[in-house]
Scaffold this motif. Structure first.
Motif, PDB file in Angstrom:
ATOM      1  N   SER A   1       0.843  -1.196   0.000  1.00  6.99           N
ATOM      2  CA  SER A   1       0.000   0.000   0.000  1.00  6.99           C
ATOM      3  C   SER A   1       0.877   1.244   0.000  1.00  6.99           C
ATOM      4  O   SER A   1       2.080   1.178   0.260  1.00  6.99           O
ATOM      5  N   CYS A   2       0.216   2.364  -0.264  1.00  4.69           N
ATOM      6  CA  CYS A   2       0.861   3.653  -0.023  1.00  4.69           C
ATOM      7  C   CYS A   2       0.856   3.862   1.491  1.00  4.69           C
ATOM      8  O   CYS A   2       0.330   3.033   2.243  1.00  4.69           O
ATOM      9  N   GLN A   3       1.389   4.951   1.961  1.00  7.11           N
ATOM     10  CA  GLN A   3       1.503   5.160   3.402  1.00  7.11           C
ATOM     11  C   GLN A   3       0.150   5.302   4.100  1.00  7.11           C
ATOM     12  O   GLN A   3      -0.062   4.764   5.180  1.00  7.11           O
TER      13      GLN A   3
ATOM     14  N   THR B   1      -5.589   8.217  -7.532  1.00  2.00           N
ATOM     15  CA  THR B   1      -4.160   8.397  -7.745  1.00  2.00           C
ATOM     16  C   THR B   1      -3.954   9.553  -8.712  1.00  2.00           C
ATOM     17  O   THR B   1      -4.856   9.943  -9.438  1.00  2.00           O
TER      18      THR B   1
ATOM     19  N   PHE C   1       0.739   7.868  -8.125  1.00  2.07           N
ATOM     20  CA  PHE C   1       1.009   8.118  -6.720  1.00  2.07           C
ATOM     21  C   PHE C   1      -0.216   8.664  -6.017  1.00  2.07           C
ATOM     22  O   PHE C   1      -1.130   9.214  -6.631  1.00  2.07           O
ATOM     23  N   CYS C   2      -0.240   8.466  -4.727  1.00  2.06           N
ATOM     24  CA  CYS C   2      -1.360   8.900  -3.896  1.00  2.06           C
ATOM     25  C   CYS C   2      -1.251  10.403  -3.654  1.00  2.06           C
ATOM     26  O   CYS C   2      -0.219  10.880  -3.178  1.00  2.06           O
TER      27      CYS C   2
ATOM     28  N   CYS D   1      -0.797  11.043   0.555  1.00  4.76           N
ATOM     29  CA  CYS D   1       0.480  10.835   1.255  1.00  4.76           C
ATOM     30  C   CYS D   1       1.688  11.000   0.341  1.00  4.76           C
ATOM     31  O   CYS D   1       2.813  11.079   0.816  1.00  4.76           O
TER      32      CYS D   1
ATOM     33  N   VAL E   1       3.030   8.887  -1.852  1.00  7.83           N
ATOM     34  CA  VAL E   1       3.815   7.693  -2.145  1.00  7.83           C
ATOM     35  C   VAL E   1       3.440   7.108  -3.510  1.00  7.83           C
ATOM     36  O   VAL E   1       2.261   6.946  -3.822  1.00  7.83           O
ATOM     37  N   GLU E   2       4.468   6.800  -4.314  1.00  8.32           N
ATOM     38  CA  GLU E   2       4.247   6.095  -5.584  1.00  8.32           C
ATOM     39  C   GLU E   2       4.351   4.596  -5.310  1.00  8.32           C
ATOM     40  O   GLU E   2       5.435   4.055  -5.143  1.00  8.32           O
ATOM     41  N   ALA E   3       3.195   3.945  -5.254  1.00  3.46           N
ATOM     42  CA  ALA E   3       3.154   2.518  -4.948  1.00  3.46           C
ATOM     43  C   ALA E   3       3.312   1.661  -6.194  1.00  3.46           C
ATOM     44  O   ALA E   3       3.746   0.516  -6.104  1.00  3.46           O
TER      45      ALA E   3
ATOM     46  N   CYS F   1       6.862  -0.568  -0.858  1.00  5.02           N
ATOM     47  CA  CYS F   1       5.482  -0.517  -0.377  1.00  5.02           C
ATOM     48  C   CYS F   1       4.936  -1.879   0.048  1.00  5.02           C
ATOM     49  O   CYS F   1       3.781  -1.977   0.479  1.00  5.02           O
TER      50      CYS F   1
END
Length: 116
Positions: free
Chosen positions: A9-11, A57, A71-72, A75, A77-79, A97
């Protein structure tokens, strides 16, 4: 190693997925994007990934616009990223991730993305 089932997951959890992948075949790229985010990639056919939650995203395209970096927006983060290899849809999973995985302990292939 062999193919194993992982969750990731993303953060913040807005992007959550399951993937079947072999972590003996991960890549570290030195392109301007991957180097900055410290990504460690595992590329798999799209059917090896099940999106549990997919965002929303935000997409980032650069260079030849061949890979859709996702990415999200919450947060940051590129998951994962989406692209093609020989006409087959592929998903690049950011191994950072994945739950229970230490990407720094893996043997990675270095990819010279900066030269593309």
């Amino acid at each position: 190693m062999a193919v194993h089932h992982y969750t990731g997951s993303c953060q913040c959890g807005a992007v959550t997925f399951e993937v079947d992948t072999d972590l003996d075949q991960v890549n570290i790229c030195n392109c301007s994007r991957c180097q900055r985010i410290g990504a460690v990639w595992s590329f798999v056919p799209a059917e090896s990934v099940r999106m549990v939650r997919d965002g929303p995203t935000t997409e980032f395209l650069f260079n030849k616009n061949a890979i859709s970096h996702r990415f999200c927006p919450t947060c940051g983060v590129e998951a994962y990223a989406v692209g093609e290899n020989n006409g087959q849809k592929m998903i690049g999973i950011n191994v950072n991730c994945l739950e229970g995985v230490d990407p720094r302990s893996l043997s990675a292939k270095m990819v010279d993305g900066a030269s593309f």
